[in-house]
Design a protein around this motif. Structure first.
Motif, PDB file in Angstrom:
ATOM      1  N   SER A   1      30.032   7.058  35.425  1.00 53.93           N
ATOM      2  CA  SER A   1      31.404   6.648  35.156  1.00 53.93           C
ATOM      3  C   SER A   1      32.388   7.603  35.822  1.00 53.93           C
ATOM      4  O   SER A   1      32.331   8.809  35.601  1.00 53.93           O
ATOM      5  CB  SER A   1      31.658   6.627  33.645  1.00 53.93           C
ATOM      6  OG  SER A   1      33.015   6.386  33.385  1.00 53.93           O
ATOM      7  N   GLU A   2      33.292   7.045  36.611  1.00 53.55           N
ATOM      8  CA  GLU A   2      34.300   7.880  37.263  1.00 53.55           C
ATOM      9  C   GLU A   2      35.417   8.281  36.315  1.00 53.55           C
ATOM     10  O   GLU A   2      36.078   9.286  36.520  1.00 53.55           O
ATOM     11  CB  GLU A   2      34.891   7.138  38.452  1.00 53.55           C
ATOM     12  CG  GLU A   2      33.918   6.926  39.588  1.00 53.55           C
ATOM     13  CD  GLU A   2      34.556   6.219  40.761  1.00 53.55           C
ATOM     14  OE1 GLU A   2      35.790   6.263  40.890  1.00 53.55           O
ATOM     15  OE2 GLU A   2      33.805   5.620  41.547  1.00 53.55           O
ATOM     16  N   ASN A   3      35.652   7.495  35.276  1.00 51.34           N
ATOM     17  CA  ASN A   3      36.795   7.712  34.388  1.00 51.34           C
ATOM     18  C   ASN A   3      36.436   8.312  33.038  1.00 51.34           C
ATOM     19  O   ASN A   3      37.270   8.346  32.143  1.00 51.34           O
ATOM     20  CB  ASN A   3      37.538   6.389  34.177  1.00 51.34           C
ATOM     21  CG  ASN A   3      38.060   5.826  35.479  1.00 51.34           C
ATOM     22  OD1 ASN A   3      38.519   6.567  36.332  1.00 51.34           O
ATOM     23  ND2 ASN A   3      37.967   4.529  35.632  1.00 51.34           N
ATOM     24  N   THR A   4      35.199   8.756  32.876  1.00 54.47           N
ATOM     25  CA  THR A   4      34.785   9.322  31.593  1.00 54.47           C
ATOM     26  C   THR A   4      34.253  10.732  31.808  1.00 54.47           C
ATOM     27  O   THR A   4      33.087  10.924  32.126  1.00 54.47           O
ATOM     28  CB  THR A   4      33.692   8.439  30.942  1.00 54.47           C
ATOM     29  OG1 THR A   4      34.157   7.101  30.887  1.00 54.47           O
ATOM     30  CG2 THR A   4      33.370   8.923  29.542  1.00 54.47           C
ATOM     31  N   PRO A   5      35.107  11.746  31.639  1.00 54.98           N
ATOM     32  CA  PRO A   5      34.663  13.121  31.877  1.00 54.98           C
ATOM     33  C   PRO A   5      33.912  13.737  30.699  1.00 54.98           C
ATOM     34  O   PRO A   5      33.262  14.770  30.845  1.00 54.98           O
ATOM     35  CB  PRO A   5      35.962  13.873  32.131  1.00 54.98           C
ATOM     36  CG  PRO A   5      36.975  13.103  31.343  1.00 54.98           C
ATOM     37  CD  PRO A   5      36.541  11.666  31.408  1.00 54.98           C
ATOM     38  N   GLU A   6      33.997  13.097  29.516  1.00 54.55           N
ATOM     39  CA  GLU A   6      33.374  13.682  28.324  1.00 54.55           C
ATOM     40  C   GLU A   6      32.932  12.579  27.378  1.00 54.55           C
ATOM     41  O   GLU A   6      33.625  11.583  27.196  1.00 54.55           O
ATOM     42  CB  GLU A   6      34.371  14.601  27.616  1.00 54.55           C
ATOM     43  CG  GLU A   6      33.834  15.239  26.357  1.00 54.55           C
ATOM     44  CD  GLU A   6      34.832  16.183  25.729  1.00 54.55           C
ATOM     45  OE1 GLU A   6      35.022  17.286  26.279  1.00 54.55           O
ATOM     46  OE2 GLU A   6      35.417  15.810  24.708  1.00 54.55           O
ATOM     47  N   MET A   7      31.777  12.788  26.754  1.00 53.39           N
ATOM     48  CA  MET A   7      31.282  11.871  25.731  1.00 53.39           C
ATOM     49  C   MET A   7      30.599  12.683  24.642  1.00 53.39           C
ATOM     50  O   MET A   7      30.090  13.780  24.892  1.00 53.39           O
ATOM     51  CB  MET A   7      30.276  10.881  26.317  1.00 53.39           C
ATOM     52  CG  MET A   7      30.867   9.913  27.302  1.00 53.39           C
ATOM     53  SD  MET A   7      29.660   8.691  27.849  1.00 53.39           S
ATOM     54  CE  MET A   7      29.697   7.601  26.431  1.00 53.39           C
ATOM     55  N   SER A   8      30.589  12.124  23.423  1.00 58.73           N
ATOM     56  CA  SER A   8      29.911  12.802  22.329  1.00 58.73           C
ATOM     57  C   SER A   8      29.301  11.780  21.387  1.00 58.73           C
ATOM     58  O   SER A   8      29.650  10.600  21.414  1.00 58.73           O
ATOM     59  CB  SER A   8      30.883  13.703  21.568  1.00 58.73           C
ATOM     60  OG  SER A   8      31.871  12.932  20.920  1.00 58.73           O
ATOM     61  N   CYS A   9      28.386  12.251  20.559  1.00 59.53           N
ATOM     62  CA  CYS A   9      27.820  11.433  19.495  1.00 59.53           C
ATOM     63  C   CYS A   9      27.469  12.358  18.338  1.00 59.53           C
ATOM     64  O   CYS A   9      27.327  13.573  18.506  1.00 59.53           O
ATOM     65  CB  CYS A   9      26.616  10.628  19.977  1.00 59.53           C
ATOM     66  SG  CYS A   9      25.220  11.592  20.499  1.00 59.53           S
ATOM     67  N   SER A  10      27.361  11.781  17.162  1.00 55.91           N
ATOM     68  CA  SER A  10      27.046  12.594  15.989  1.00 55.91           C
ATOM     69  C   SER A  10      26.307  11.770  14.953  1.00 55.91           C
ATOM     70  O   SER A  10      26.418  10.542  14.913  1.00 55.91           O
ATOM     71  CB  SER A  10      28.321  13.175  15.383  1.00 55.91           C
ATOM     72  OG  SER A  10      29.167  12.145  14.934  1.00 55.91           O
ATOM     73  N   SER A  11      25.583  12.475  14.121  1.00 56.21           N
ATOM     74  CA  SER A  11      24.908  11.879  12.985  1.00 56.21           C
ATOM     75  C   SER A  11      24.539  13.009  12.044  1.00 56.21           C
ATOM     76  O   SER A  11      24.146  14.097  12.482  1.00 56.21           O
ATOM     77  CB  SER A  11      23.656  11.127  13.427  1.00 56.21           C
ATOM     78  OG  SER A  11      23.035  10.511  12.317  1.00 56.21           O
ATOM     79  N   GLY A  12      24.687  12.749  10.746  1.00 60.38           N
ATOM     80  CA  GLY A  12      24.334  13.784   9.770  1.00 60.38           C
ATOM     81  C   GLY A  12      25.094  15.062   9.999  1.00 60.38           C
ATOM     82  O   GLY A  12      26.315  15.058  10.105  1.00 60.38           O
ATOM     83  N   ASN A  13      24.371  16.162  10.137  1.00 62.42           N
ATOM     84  CA  ASN A  13      25.005  17.468  10.303  1.00 62.42           C
ATOM     85  C   ASN A  13      25.072  17.915  11.767  1.00 62.42           C
ATOM     86  O   ASN A  13      25.262  19.088  12.052  1.00 62.42           O
ATOM     87  CB  ASN A  13      24.255  18.524   9.487  1.00 62.42           C
ATOM     88  CG  ASN A  13      22.876  18.844  10.051  1.00 62.42           C
ATOM     89  OD1 ASN A  13      22.338  18.099  10.861  1.00 62.42           O
ATOM     90  ND2 ASN A  13      22.300  19.935   9.619  1.00 62.42           N
ATOM     91  N   THR A  14      24.908  16.973  12.712  1.00 65.22           N
ATOM     92  CA  THR A  14      24.797  17.348  14.121  1.00 65.22           C
ATOM     93  C   THR A  14      25.798  16.579  14.981  1.00 65.22           C
ATOM     94  O   THR A  14      25.952  15.375  14.834  1.00 65.22           O
ATOM     95  CB  THR A  14      23.370  17.072  14.633  1.00 65.22           C
ATOM     96  OG1 THR A  14      22.438  17.745  13.785  1.00 65.22           O
ATOM     97  CG2 THR A  14      23.189  17.549  16.061  1.00 65.22           C
ATOM     98  N   TRP A  15      26.459  17.320  15.895  1.00 66.48           N
ATOM     99  CA  TRP A  15      27.392  16.742  16.854  1.00 66.48           C
ATOM    100  C   TRP A  15      26.988  17.240  18.236  1.00 66.48           C
ATOM    101  O   TRP A  15      26.739  18.444  18.427  1.00 66.48           O
ATOM    102  CB  TRP A  15      28.814  17.174  16.525  1.00 66.48           C
ATOM    103  CG  TRP A  15      29.856  16.747  17.507  1.00 66.48           C
ATOM    104  CD1 TRP A  15      30.267  15.469  17.770  1.00 66.48           C
ATOM    105  CD2 TRP A  15      30.638  17.595  18.347  1.00 66.48           C
ATOM    106  NE1 TRP A  15      31.253  15.467  18.716  1.00 66.48           N
ATOM    107  CE2 TRP A  15      31.505  16.765  19.090  1.00 66.48           C
ATOM    108  CE3 TRP A  15      30.694  18.966  18.544  1.00 66.48           C
ATOM    109  CZ2 TRP A  15      32.399  17.263  20.020  1.00 66.48           C
ATOM    110  CZ3 TRP A  15      31.589  19.469  19.471  1.00 66.48           C
ATOM    111  CH2 TRP A  15      32.433  18.619  20.189  1.00 66.48           C
ATOM    112  N   VAL A  16      26.914  16.336  19.217  1.00 68.26           N
ATOM    113  CA  VAL A  16      26.565  16.680  20.594  1.00 68.26           C
ATOM    114  C   VAL A  16      27.684  16.193  21.499  1.00 68.26           C
ATOM    115  O   VAL A  16      28.125  15.046  21.399  1.00 68.26           O
ATOM    116  CB  VAL A  16      25.224  16.029  21.013  1.00 68.26           C
ATOM    117  CG1 VAL A  16      24.941  16.286  22.479  1.00 68.26           C
ATOM    118  CG2 VAL A  16      24.088  16.539  20.145  1.00 68.26           C
ATOM    119  N   CYS A  17      28.140  17.077  22.390  1.00 69.62           N
ATOM    120  CA  CYS A  17      29.197  16.735  23.336  1.00 69.62           C
ATOM    121  C   CYS A  17      28.760  17.158  24.738  1.00 69.62           C
ATOM    122  O   CYS A  17      28.271  18.276  24.921  1.00 69.62           O
ATOM    123  CB  CYS A  17      30.488  17.448  22.956  1.00 69.62           C
ATOM    124  SG  CYS A  17      31.868  17.064  24.047  1.00 69.62           S
TER     125      CYS A  17
END
Length: 90
Positions: free
Chosen positions: A42-58
């Motif tokens: 993706s040219e227009n998406t410099p950052e993405m993240s997801c999370s569940s429970g006690n964990t966040w990933v970026c």
């Protein structure tokens, strides 16, 4: 303004119906690879993240280095939304 910890939610406290809020290393690595795959195309998406429970990933694209990504994995983290206070100087 004091923001931490009173105005943030502590994601250590989440419990799912199956009784676990911890995300395995295998699942975290799967998330990282999926996020890298997604933002690399993706040219227009410099950052993405997801999370569940006690964990966040970026994952963030590095501006100055092609095919390199900045990865943050946060377990047992705090998160919230705050408004900036406008301080008047008298």
């Amino acid at each position: 303004m004091n923001i931490f910890p009173d105005n943030l939610h502590h994601y250590k406290e989440i419990q799912f119906s199956h009784g676990s809020n911890d995300v395995s290393e295998q699942e975290i690595n799967k998330w990282i690879n999926e996020l890298i795959d997604e933002i690399s195309t993706s040219e227009n998406t410099p950052e993405m993240s997801c999370s569940s429970g006690n964990t966040w990933v970026c994952v963030t694209k590095m501006d100055d280095k092609e095919d390199e990504y900045h990865v943050v994995v946060a377990k047992n983290y705090w998160r919230g939304t705050v408004k900036k206070e406008i301080n008047k100087v008298d």
